[in-house]
Scaffold this motif. Structure first.
Motif: not given
Length: 207
Positions: A18, A21, A24-25, A31, A33-34, A36-40
């Motif tokens: 998390a 991420s 990553t962002g 940008p 969304r998927v 840089q998402s914390w869950w990925l």
């Protein structure tokens, strides 16, 4: 093999993934969304660290491997999305691995694994540098730097592990190149995810 450390590794992977991420962002140019998402980041990192904890146990290498692979996940995601490996992440990853293994050499009073790891890093980077020269546009400087990280980590265990990681990464890259993408073959593939994935596989198998 320690199932309790495996569970602890999974929890640590969720938290570190998390947090990764955020990296990553920050390094993505556009940008996503998927991506840089914390869950990925959490879902990719948790099984890696769980496997490390379960397989390696309470050894000093665990911290080094976990650090390198935790940074490897955002690198793989960025490379998959934008086909580049930011040096601002790769170089601290490499430096952390060198410092970690150096500390282990001092703690164990045995410099041989560390020296082998350094030579392996140079060998892997040299191999990918040669590919960069021979295959125009196929391999970038980021791939060369990440190959040095792979060489360092797998070379700590032995030359066979280094060779196995590079061969497996090449096979995976070839597979991705041949798999149709939107009805057509890919014109290029990111090496970063292949290198990170096979480094993780070899480290877990080698223990």
């Amino acid at each position: 093999m320690n199932p309790w450390l495996g569970a602890a590794g999974a929890l640590a992977g969720l938290l570190l993934g998390a947090a990764g991420s955020l990296i990553t962002g920050r390094v993505l140019h556009q940008p996503a969304r998927v991506a840089q998402s914390w869950w990925l980041g959490a879902l990719l990192t948790a099984p890696l660290l769980a496997a490390l904890g379960w397989r390696i146990g309470l050894r000093g290498e665990l911290a080094v491997y976990a650090f390198v692979l935790a940074l490897g996940v955002p690198l793989a995601v960025v490379d998959w999305v934008e086909h580049r490996l930011p040096r601002i992440v790769v170089l601290p990853q490499l430096a952390g691995g060198v410092l970690g293994f150096g500390f282990l050499c001092v703690a164990h009073s045995d410099p041989l694994p560390g020296l082998r790891a350094l030579w392996a890093a140079l060998a892997a980077a040299g191999f990918y540098l040669l590919l960069a020269v021979l295959v125009e546009g196929g391999v970038g400087s980021g791939d060369v730097s990440l190959a040095a990280v792979v060489g360092l980590v797998t070379g700590w265990s032995g030359w066979t592990e280094l060779a196995g990681a590079l061969v497996l990464a090449s096979v995976l890259a070839l597979f991705l190149l041949l798999v149709p993408n939107d009805g057509a073959r890919r014109k290029g593939i990111p090496f970063g995810p292949c290198l990170v994935a096979e480094m993780a596989v070899v480290v877990v198998i080698a223990g």
